[in-house]
Design an enzyme around this catalytic site. Structure first.
Site, short mmCIF file in Angstrom:
data_model
loop_
_atom_site.label_atom_id
_atom_site.label_comp_id
_atom_site.label_asym_id
_atom_site.label_seq_id
_atom_site.Cartn_x
_atom_site.Cartn_y
_atom_site.Cartn_z
N HIS A 101 12.57 -0.84 -12.57
CA HIS A 101 12.32 -2.27 -12.77
C HIS A 101 12.32 -2.94 -11.41
CE1 HIS A 101 13.60 -6.24 -14.99
NE2 HIS A 101 12.59 -6.42 -14.16
N HIS A 133 0.81 -1.21 0.00
CA HIS A 133 0.00 0.00 0.00
C HIS A 133 0.84 1.27 0.00
CE1 HIS A 133 0.65 1.26 4.22
NE2 HIS A 133 0.83 -0.03 4.43
#
Length: 199
Positions: free
Chosen positions: A134, A125
């Site tokens: 990446h 979250h």
């Protein structure tokens, strides 16, 4: 849809697009020796004088190379999101980004442009992932982690809640990051330690 880059990462994106029913017109690549990939034509370098109406995804795994393509070309960028990824409707994903199978992106997470969220990566979250990042397979970012532009989080790395990882950082595979990481560094180990600073 067109892809720019005809290598291993492109094969993964092709299969995502195929499962999503997206028509792939072909791939661009600056290596003129490559003629096809998974039975799709490789068309060489794109004509910078010709407007491409279809969406494009830069299908290159290297963060800096993706950034260079985006700097040098004006395309209408699409996204590729695997059907088996779990993505909160309260998260956002920027243009050009790719989310691969079994990745998890939880509520409030913000994924920037031209990112790769790889196989089984977990973004918890309220994380902020900036452009050209990446996140490698099985990496775990706990809540409220920030990853700055161009950084590569290695496979299986763990980042504890609230940590900020600077821009153009390399976090080694399996590392455990328990404190903020400065820009332009390479960090490895458990706990993560800086072993290299880019000049």
């Amino acid at each position: 849809m067109y892809l720019y880059g005809a290598s291993g990462h492109a094969r993964v994106i092709i299969e995502i697009l195929e499962k999503n029913g997206v028509k792939i017109h072909g791939l661009f690549d600056d290596n003129f020796e490559i003629k096809n990939l998974l039975d799709y034509p490789v068309l060489g370098s794109p004509d910078t004088n010709k407007t491409i109406e279809e969406e494009v995804i830069v299908s290159i795994g290297t963060n800096k190379m993706r950034q260079e393509v985006v700097k040098n070309h004006r395309f209408n960028y699409g996204k590729a999101i695997h059907q088996n990824a779990e993505i909160s409707t309260r998260s956002t994903i920027g243009e050009g980004s790719v989310v691969i199978g079994k990745a998890i992106i939880n509520t409030g997470a913000k994924i920037g442009k031209h990112c790769i969220i790889n196989t089984s990566a977990s973004i918890d979250h309220d994380c902020v992932i900036e452009d050209f990042v990446h996140i490698s397979p099985n990496a775990t970012l706990c809540g409220e982690v920030t990853v700055r532009e161009g950084t590569h989080i290695g496979a299986g790395a763990i980042i504890i809640p609230g940590v900020t990882v600077g821009k153009w950082v390399t976090v080694g595979a399996g590392s455990v990051i328990i404190r903020d990481v400065p820009d332009f560094t390479t960090v490895v180990g458990n706990p993560g330690r800086v072993i290299k600073v880019a000049k």
